[in-house]
Design an enzyme around this catalytic site. Structure first.
Site, PDB file in Angstrom:
ATOM      1  N   LYS A   3       0.889  -1.223   0.066  1.00  0.00           N
ATOM      2  CA  LYS A   3       0.049   0.020   0.051  1.00  0.00           C
ATOM      3  C   LYS A   3       0.906   1.200  -0.037  1.00  0.00           C
ATOM      4  O   LYS A   3       0.577   2.193  -0.732  1.00  0.00           O
ATOM      5  CB  LYS A   3      -0.841  -0.005   1.321  1.00  0.00           C
ATOM      6  CG  LYS A   3      -1.937   1.414   1.403  1.00  0.00           C
ATOM      7  CD  LYS A   3      -2.180   1.467   2.675  1.00  0.00           C
ATOM      8  CE  LYS A   3      -1.177   2.227   3.485  1.00  0.00           C
ATOM      9  NZ  LYS A   3      -1.502   2.787   4.954  1.00  0.00           N
ATOM     10  N   CYS A   9     -18.949   6.440   5.490  1.00  0.00           N
ATOM     11  CA  CYS A   9     -18.958   4.997   5.382  1.00  0.00           C
ATOM     12  C   CYS A   9     -17.867   4.583   6.627  1.00  0.00           C
ATOM     13  O   CYS A   9     -16.975   3.881   6.309  1.00  0.00           O
ATOM     14  CB  CYS A   9     -18.276   4.284   4.234  1.00  0.00           C
ATOM     15  SG  CYS A   9     -18.922   2.787   3.815  1.00  0.00           S
ATOM     16  N   CYS A  36     -25.381   5.580   7.047  1.00  0.00           N
ATOM     17  CA  CYS A  36     -25.973   5.436   5.614  1.00  0.00           C
ATOM     18  C   CYS A  36     -27.127   6.145   5.216  1.00  0.00           C
ATOM     19  O   CYS A  36     -27.341   6.407   3.977  1.00  0.00           O
ATOM     20  CB  CYS A  36     -26.630   3.928   5.824  1.00  0.00           C
ATOM     21  SG  CYS A  36     -25.354   2.449   6.056  1.00  0.00           S
ATOM     22  N   CYS A  70     -25.886   8.809   2.864  1.00  0.00           N
ATOM     23  CA  CYS A  70     -25.171   8.323   1.776  1.00  0.00           C
ATOM     24  C   CYS A  70     -25.905   8.353   0.600  1.00  0.00           C
ATOM     25  O   CYS A  70     -26.946   7.811   0.687  1.00  0.00           O
ATOM     26  CB  CYS A  70     -24.534   6.987   2.206  1.00  0.00           C
ATOM     27  SG  CYS A  70     -23.506   6.197   0.672  1.00  0.00           S
ATOM     28  N   CYS A  74     -26.441   0.232  -2.427  1.00  0.00           N
ATOM     29  CA  CYS A  74     -25.279  -0.310  -1.674  1.00  0.00           C
ATOM     30  C   CYS A  74     -25.999  -1.495  -1.231  1.00  0.00           C
ATOM     31  O   CYS A  74     -26.849  -1.410  -0.372  1.00  0.00           O
ATOM     32  CB  CYS A  74     -24.561   0.540  -0.578  1.00  0.00           C
ATOM     33  SG  CYS A  74     -23.446  -0.414   0.658  1.00  0.00           S
TER      34      CYS A  74
END
Length: 332
Positions: free
Chosen positions: A185, A255, A262, A265, A271
């Protein structure tokens, strides 16, 4: 002469008649041969060459861009691309990018940025890191996660950079992952920020979590490295450099690891994980959960995740830094 000619004709035709009689007596064998040829030809057809991709990913990505348009998440102002000295020589800037990425593991951006500010004031160069004793270096980077290990990693990495790379950082993922404390990463993010080269997707816990929640993967993945490989199989390469900061900021504000917001969102209707129960693994009682004053929204601040809480428990207060009461006040 005529009789010989007829005999020769009969002799020449006879083997053909006999050889033809063998397959004719085995009709199943002949059909199997034809079928095999058909199967082989059929296998060449590009039936399975279509690239898999999530059904609604473009719409979902567009909504995430919209939710991230204000660029006011911690990563936007305190991420690795904001922590280096813009006035420093190019090789020093690249080294500072790498150092900030090393310090950011298991650490909030606010803590990483504060540590980098102290390091830069001290002199964040390969030579200065090597000349600084471990106790002083520990004071400078504390309280980043696993700070004791990172002191060792910084020393080992700086020594290798000085010896093998002339004080600069490697310009390849293969070279970067050879350094102590540097994983895939960090390597891919360093390639993008320090060298302006897209080598792969930088996948941290946010990208890993959100990709699984949105089902942007063929099957669930167990760790960020699996997620990186799965995303790179289908996500267009031109989006690789953007996806990290998009999802990291989205994960910091909306998130969330625990109790995602939620209802705020734009992807709540598409989702697969929307409005579902949060993971069962929750922070222990007494773990730090207070929002950071530097975040734009009190309701949109990343709380301490279960992994970070474990880290705080595992990492006792350092001997160089004595004010334990101050730490308790900050973490409640």
């Amino acid at each position: 002469m005529c009789g010989c000619h007829e005999l020769l004709q009969h002799t020449a035709l006879q083997p053909k008649t006999e050889s033809n009689a063998v397959p004719l007596s085995s009709p199943h064998r002949r059909r199997r041969q034809v079928k095999l040829e058909y199967d082989n030809d059929d296998a060449v057809l590009p039936v399975k060459t279509e690239r898999w991709e999530p059904p609604e990913w473009r719409k979902q990505l567009g909504f995430i861009r919209e939710m991230r348009s204000s660029r006011d998440a911690p990563v936007d102002s305190m991420g690795a691309e904001k922590c280096y000295d813009t006035e420093a020589p190019a090789h020093v800037r690249r080294f500072q990018v790498l150092v900030s990425l090393m310090l950011s593991s298991q650490t909030k951006d606010q803590v990483t940025a504060a540590a980098m500010q102290k390091l830069r004031a001290h002199g964040c160069t390969v030579e200065n890191i090597l000349a600084t004793d471990d106790e002083t270096l520990g004071k400078l980077i504390y309280p980043v996660g696993f700070w004791r290990n990172k002191v060792k990693f910084l020393k080992l990495t700086s020594a290798m950079l000085q010896k093998e790379f002339g004080g600069d950082i490697p310009d390849s993922v293969e070279g970067l992952v050879r350094l102590s404390g540097v994983g895939p990463k960090m390597a891919h993010l360093a390639m993008g920020i320090a060298w302006n080269q897209v080598s792969g997707i930088g996948v941290d816990t946010h990208v890993h979590r959100i990709s699984n929640r949105l089902e942007w993967l063929k099957k669930p993945t167990k760790n960020p490295e699996e997620t990186r490989k799965a995303l790179e199989e289908w996500l267009p390469r031109e989006l690789w450099s953007e996806i990290n900061w998009l999802l990291v900021g989205f994960g910091q504000q909306v998130c969330l690891p625990i109790n995602p917001l939620c209802s705020m969102c734009l992807n709540q209707h598409s989702c697969p994980s929307a409005h579902k129960t949060s993971p069962t693994k929750r922070p222990k009682a007494g773990s730090p959960r207070s929002p950071s004053p530097t975040s734009s929204f009190k309701a949109k601040t990343e709380p301490g995740s279960a992994v970070k809480d474990e880290r705080i428990k595992e990492e006792p207060l350092p001997t160089p830094v004595s004010p334990t009461t101050h730490r308790r006040k900050k973490t409640h």
